[in-house]
Scaffold this motif. Structure first.
Motif, PDB file in Angstrom:
ATOM      1  N   TYR A 168      29.020  -6.263  -2.801  1.00 29.39           N
ATOM      2  CA  TYR A 168      28.771  -6.996  -1.554  1.00 29.39           C
ATOM      3  C   TYR A 168      29.926  -6.809  -0.579  1.00 29.39           C
ATOM      4  O   TYR A 168      31.092  -6.830  -0.971  1.00 29.39           O
ATOM      5  CB  TYR A 168      28.599  -8.479  -1.879  1.00 29.39           C
ATOM      6  N   ARG A 169      29.571  -6.642   0.696  1.00 21.59           N
ATOM      7  CA  ARG A 169      30.572  -6.600   1.765  1.00 21.59           C
ATOM      8  C   ARG A 169      30.179  -7.633   2.810  1.00 21.59           C
ATOM      9  O   ARG A 169      29.046  -7.619   3.311  1.00 21.59           O
ATOM     10  CB  ARG A 169      30.643  -5.210   2.407  1.00 21.59           C
TER      11      ARG A 169
ATOM     12  N   ILE B  24      32.342 -13.638   1.775  1.00 23.41           N
ATOM     13  CA  ILE B  24      32.118 -13.929   0.361  1.00 23.41           C
ATOM     14  C   ILE B  24      31.868 -15.419   0.136  1.00 23.41           C
ATOM     15  O   ILE B  24      31.022 -15.809  -0.684  1.00 23.41           O
ATOM     16  CB  ILE B  24      33.307 -13.433  -0.482  1.00 23.41           C
TER      17      ILE B  24
ATOM     18  N   LEU C  35      28.310 -16.170   0.984  1.00 27.36           N
ATOM     19  CA  LEU C  35      27.409 -15.707  -0.065  1.00 27.36           C
ATOM     20  C   LEU C  35      27.415 -16.656  -1.257  1.00 27.36           C
ATOM     21  O   LEU C  35      26.358 -17.026  -1.772  1.00 27.36           O
ATOM     22  CB  LEU C  35      27.822 -14.311  -0.522  1.00 27.36           C
TER      23      LEU C  35
ATOM     24  N   GLU D 164      35.085  -7.822   0.148  1.00 29.03           N
ATOM     25  CA  GLU D 164      34.300  -7.010  -0.766  1.00 29.03           C
ATOM     26  C   GLU D 164      34.376  -7.589  -2.172  1.00 29.03           C
ATOM     27  O   GLU D 164      35.437  -8.057  -2.597  1.00 29.03           O
ATOM     28  CB  GLU D 164      34.805  -5.566  -0.790  1.00 29.03           C
TER      29      GLU D 164
ATOM     30  N   ASN E 229      32.252  -7.486  -6.355  1.00 24.22           N
ATOM     31  CA  ASN E 229      31.152  -7.255  -7.277  1.00 24.22           C
ATOM     32  C   ASN E 229      30.580  -8.620  -7.643  1.00 24.22           C
ATOM     33  O   ASN E 229      31.331  -9.546  -7.983  1.00 24.22           O
ATOM     34  CB  ASN E 229      31.644  -6.547  -8.544  1.00 24.22           C
ATOM     35  N   VAL E 230      29.274  -8.765  -7.568  1.00 22.50           N
ATOM     36  CA  VAL E 230      28.624 -10.052  -7.784  1.00 22.50           C
ATOM     37  C   VAL E 230      27.689  -9.958  -8.979  1.00 22.50           C
ATOM     38  O   VAL E 230      26.936  -8.980  -9.123  1.00 22.50           O
ATOM     39  CB  VAL E 230      27.823 -10.497  -6.535  1.00 22.50           C
TER      40      VAL E 230
ATOM     41  N   ALA F 268      21.434 -12.570  -0.270  1.00 23.27           N
ATOM     42  CA  ALA F 268      22.564 -11.639  -0.255  1.00 23.27           C
ATOM     43  C   ALA F 268      22.442 -10.667   0.911  1.00 23.27           C
ATOM     44  O   ALA F 268      23.413 -10.421   1.637  1.00 23.27           O
ATOM     45  CB  ALA F 268      22.635 -10.885  -1.580  1.00 23.27           C
ATOM     46  N   PHE F 269      21.251 -10.117   1.121  1.00 21.08           N
ATOM     47  CA  PHE F 269      21.050  -9.197   2.234  1.00 21.08           C
ATOM     48  C   PHE F 269      21.211  -9.909   3.580  1.00 21.08           C
ATOM     49  O   PHE F 269      21.674  -9.322   4.554  1.00 21.08           O
ATOM     50  CB  PHE F 269      19.661  -8.551   2.144  1.00 21.08           C
TER      51      PHE F 269
ATOM     52  N   VAL G  28      24.677  -5.170   1.066  1.00 18.36           N
ATOM     53  CA  VAL G  28      24.491  -5.088  -0.383  1.00 18.36           C
ATOM     54  C   VAL G  28      24.283  -3.637  -0.788  1.00 18.36           C
ATOM     55  O   VAL G  28      23.516  -2.909  -0.158  1.00 18.36           O
ATOM     56  CB  VAL G  28      23.271  -5.933  -0.826  1.00 18.36           C
TER      57      VAL G  28
ATOM     58  N   LEU H 117      22.711  -2.219  -6.202  1.00 13.76           N
ATOM     59  CA  LEU H 117      21.969  -3.347  -6.767  1.00 13.76           C
ATOM     60  C   LEU H 117      21.319  -2.938  -8.076  1.00 13.76           C
ATOM     61  O   LEU H 117      20.656  -1.914  -8.172  1.00 13.76           O
ATOM     62  CB  LEU H 117      20.892  -3.807  -5.778  1.00 13.76           C
TER      63      LEU H 117
END
Length: 448
Positions: free
Chosen positions: A229-230, A233, A236, A256, A258-259, A273-274, A279, A282
């Protein structure tokens, strides 16, 4: 149907037969995900063999156990003799710890705690210079979690669940601990293999409970959702934290991360998320069924039904809000059926006709209660162009994607049993790519 309190009835151990069954289950799962683990392998050298090494090592362990005798000891001996690579060596030390901590191959929660603690010691002794951010970190986290969980419950299933949860979190954190992983955008391959072994053990324990007569009244299915993800945060985290559990956000920078999350509402997680940021990479995977109390399901009461004979597809559909339709069900006018209606007695239900699983997923992903729900779902499904590759290879999938994109499109959904690099595909095709892995399923591709 009576509700059973699993916390008071959970089994306290598994025997030699169940341990042997776990080992075979682990071989099957490691073999199934061999390519996935190989692709993650960038440390200590990017030789793409972690999945192969772990699968081979476990196969050697099972081959020795198949000869008879004490199962735990045989698994340890077979794995040590057949160990390949660093990951195979670590696996052999874990199995050696299980053998040394158990008697007559019986595994209870106390044995599990001792085995994981001993495994950490054996691995530390075996590796000249242990590195954080590898399987060593995942193993240590699992050992600590098991010991802490044991302080609150001696039920093996409770301790294992806590152990698996923490191992998953530790795995998701490996890129933040090891630069080579962070640069490659992957988690540690050996750590991922260890998580698979622990989750296989949890599945074995859960099935043993069922065989011994503990009634689980209802089940729900979850998806493991992992993506890079960018964006904002914190925004999100606020958006998705209530949509599941085992949420781990491993930050690569302030913008940035990792989720990772386990969620029965994966569609909402992805949508939010989008909406919150960018994203990529995925990945979705169906998790084992989990027993829940009837009261927990009262608010969900899904009104959308699908029909499928594929068990894994049924799990996926359930995870995004649908119930499985079976012959003889009575559906009302408020219910929605998604699928091929031919030959089914659907009563007064509203029908969203689709001809593929990809279209069904698209329709289910936009479901929201309301008078226009069915028409909205039908519009989304009808707007997809769907095709299947000529054969089950990465090259054929890419060719099929290119053919579909000749008429335009902004997002590709690929339903497949193959392991694909979504980030690379997105760059190569120039559109957002979502890959959903379903074992044994022929690949379907949809563009919208």
């Amino acid at each position: 149907m009576a509700i059973v309190d699993l916390s008071t009835m959970a089994i306290n151990h598994i025997d030699a037969k169940a341990l042997h069954s776990w080992a075979k289950r682990s071989v099957a799962e490691l073999s199934l995900r061999r390519a996935e683990l190989n692709q993650l392998n960038v440390f200590p050298v990017p030789d793409a063999d972690t999945g192969s090494n772990m699968a081979h090592t476990m196969e050697a362990a099972v081959a020795e156990a198949d000869k008879g005798g004490d199962v735990a000891e045989a698994l340890a001996v077979g794995s040590v003799r057949g160990a390949r690579g660093n990951s195979g060596m670590v696996l052999s030390q874990v199995l050696r710890a299980v053998a040394d901590s158990s008697a007559d191959s019986l595994i209870d929660s106390h044995t599990l705690v001792n085995a994981l603690k001993l495994a950490v010691e054996l691995v530390d002794r075996a590796i000249a210079t242990p590195v954080e951010g590898t399987v060593v970190s995942v193993l240590k986290a699992a050992a600590v979690a098991a010991e802490e969980a044991f302080e609150h419950s001696d039920a093996l299933v409770d301790v294992l669940r806590a152990t698996c949860d923490e191992a998953v979190k530790a795995l998701a954190n490996t890129p933040s601990q090891l630069k080579v992983l962070r640069d490659a955008g992957v988690v540690d391959a050996g750590g991922a293999g260890l998580v698979i072994l622990l989750e296989c053990l949890l599945a074995e324990v859960t099935e043993t409970e069922q065989r011994e007569g503990i009634a689980i009244p209802e089940t729900i299915f979850e998806l493991e959702v992992v993506f890079f993800y960018r964006g904002d945060i914190d925004k999100l985290e606020a958006a998705i934290s209530g949509l599941g559990d085992s949420l781990v956000i491993a930050r690569a920078s302030e913008q940035e991360a990792n989720v990772h999350i386990h969620s029965p509402r994966a569609g909402e997680v992805i949508e939010k998320a989008f909406a919150a940021g960018a994203v990529s990479n995925l990945r979705l995977e169906v998790l084992p069924a989990r027993g829940v109390q009837q009261e927990q399901l009262a608010d969900a009461s899904p009104k959308v039904f699908v029909a499928t004979r594929d068990t894994e597809m049924a799990k996926l559909f359930a995870s995004i809000g649908a119930s499985l339709y079976s012959a003889g069900m009575t559906l009302g006018e408020d219910d929605i059926f998604v699928g091929k209606p031919g030959g089914l007695n659907l009563g007064d239900a509203q029908v969203v006709a689709v001809s593929s699983n990809v279209e069904a997923i698209a329709a289910l992903s936009v479901y929201a209660p309301g008078p226009d729900a069915a028409s909205t779902m039908a519009e989304v499904a009808g707007g997809m162009r769907v095709d299947k590759p000529s054969d089950e290879t990465v090259g054929a999938i890419i060719a099929c994607c290119n053919d579909l994109l000749q008429q335009g499109g902004e997002q590709l959904t690929i339903l497949t049993s193959l392991t694909l690099d979504t980030d690379q595909l997105s760059r190569q095709l120039g559109v957002e790519v979502i890959v959903v892995n379903i074992p044994g399923l022929r690949t379907e591709i949809g563009v919208e």
